[in-house]
Write an enzyme that holds these catalytic residues in place. Structure first.
Site: not given
Ligand code: PLP
Length: 372
Positions: A69-70, A149, A322
């Site tokens: 995702g990053t 998230n 995160c």
């Protein structure tokens, strides 16, 4: 152990790993090689791309495999902003994941972009009217996540994308937490780019892909042999592409699965709010992902609750999971206007496709024990 940290990562599905194994062992060819071994690897890669594209109702040429995702968010945001120079104005919100915030920060610091941050209300909502007002003739890209998230709020992506297109700007959504839970048909959403991650859906860490409409130019982050339609150079990770496609194929119908988990999550929220007096649900009560449930526990310490829960076999995370290694309060809760002390009390429970009612009943008992 009861694992309630599925928003952080998920176990790899056996089928995904088994499908990947040949491409790590006997079928180890480089997909760019012209001999048989290479051609077979190339074929496996392209078939995986077709399966991923089908999941999102996109064209195969619009899918770029990434490391997760990053990277996907960085490629979409930086790649589109630099290659489509309508102007130097970006729009996003402070509740985004660090992957998006840092990519935007890079464009601001290194390329002179100006950023408008949309306000969010106390439950994390973004107002479409605020987006309309922020858009300008020089706006290049809007990046707003599909689902958050930490607090699970779901943003009205189709509406936000439509507003964005009225001035001709591009729209990217970080759908890392949405895949498997919400409809990710890019045609219905009407978006230009969508990034997601394999390890949240039963594929290995380091797998993922980004959808970017074929007609837009993309400035690559990686320069080299021109693989992935010149969008991401480097020898392709065939095995992880196969695993990713297999994991997506295995996802239950997202609507049915969301309904199943919604029932569990409603009961869990009710139980926690009834049995733990200081518990308060973070984010909205509606328009939220069924599987991400964040609470604050005024007067307690989030990290202590996590440790107590872990001692009792319940694995979950703090709201700031995160921001690896950081003991700063969650930037999401701060953006919602939470007092930093209250934000430090956050605990996130994230349910997965294997979570059962019995797991959650046990988690409630453990939580009551942990906070009393
Ligand atoms: N975006 C969101 C909303 C996430 O939750 C995450 C991971 O937690 C990411 C992006 C980053 O994904 P990855 O870990 O695959 O780089």
């Amino acid at each position: 152990m009861i694992y309630l940290d599925n928003a952080a990562t998920t176990p790899v599905r056996r089928e995904a790993l088994e499908a990947a194994w040949p491409w790590l062992s006997s079928e180890f060819g480089n997909p760019s090689s012209k001999h048989e071994l290479g051609l077979r690897a190339h074929d496996a890669l392209e078939k995986s791309r077709e399966r991923v594209a089908k999941f999102f109702n996109a064209r195969p040429s619009e899918i770029t495999f990434t490391s997760g995702g990053t990277e996907g968010a960085n490629l979409a945001i930086i790649g589109l902003a630099l290659a489509n120079p309508r102007g130097k104005h970006l729009i996003s919100a402070k509740t985004e994941h660090e992957a998006v915030l840092a990519a935007i920060d890079f464009l601001e610091r290194q390329h002179g972009f100006e950023v408008s941050w949309l306000p969010v209300d106390g439950e994390g909502r973004i107002s479409p009217a605020d987006l309309s007002e922020s858009l300008r003739a020089d706006s290049t890209l809007v990046s707003l996540m599909y689902a958050n998230n930490e607090i699970g709020i779901v943003h009205p992506i189709a509406e936000l994308a439509e507003i964005t297109h009225q001035v001709g700007a591009l729209f990217h959504t970080d759908a890392v937490q949405a895949v498997g839970w919400l409809d990710c048909n890019i045609k219905t959403l009407g978006i230009d780019a969508l990034s997601f991650s394999g390890h949240k859906v039963g594929a290995p860490k380091g797998s993922g892909a980004v959808f970017i409409k074929a007609r837009f130019a993309v400035e690559p982050l990686l320069h080299g042999g021109g693989q992935e339609f010149e969008r991401r150079s480097g020898t392709e990770n065939v095995a992880w592409a196969v695993a990713l496609a297999t994991a997506l194929d295995l996802l239950e119908d997202s609507t049915a699965e969301s309904k199943r988990v919604e029932k569990l999550s409603k009961k869990f929220i009710d139980d926690v709010l009834t049995k733990v007096p200081m518990a308060k649900l973070s984010g909205p009560t509606h328009n939220r992902l069924a599987n991400i449930i964040g609470f604050t526990f005024a007067g307690l310490n989030g990290e202590t609750i996590l440790l107590e829960l872990e001692r009792r076999g319940i694995i979950c995370s703090s709201g700031s999971a995160c921001a690896a290694g950081s003991d700063e309060p969650s930037h999401v809760l701060i953006a919602l206007g939470y007092d930093p002390d209250l934000a430090q009390t956050a605990v996130r429970f994230s349910l997965g496709h294997f979570t059962t009612e019995a797991d959650l009943d046990q988690a409630v008992v453990a939580l009551v024990d942990s906070v009393t």
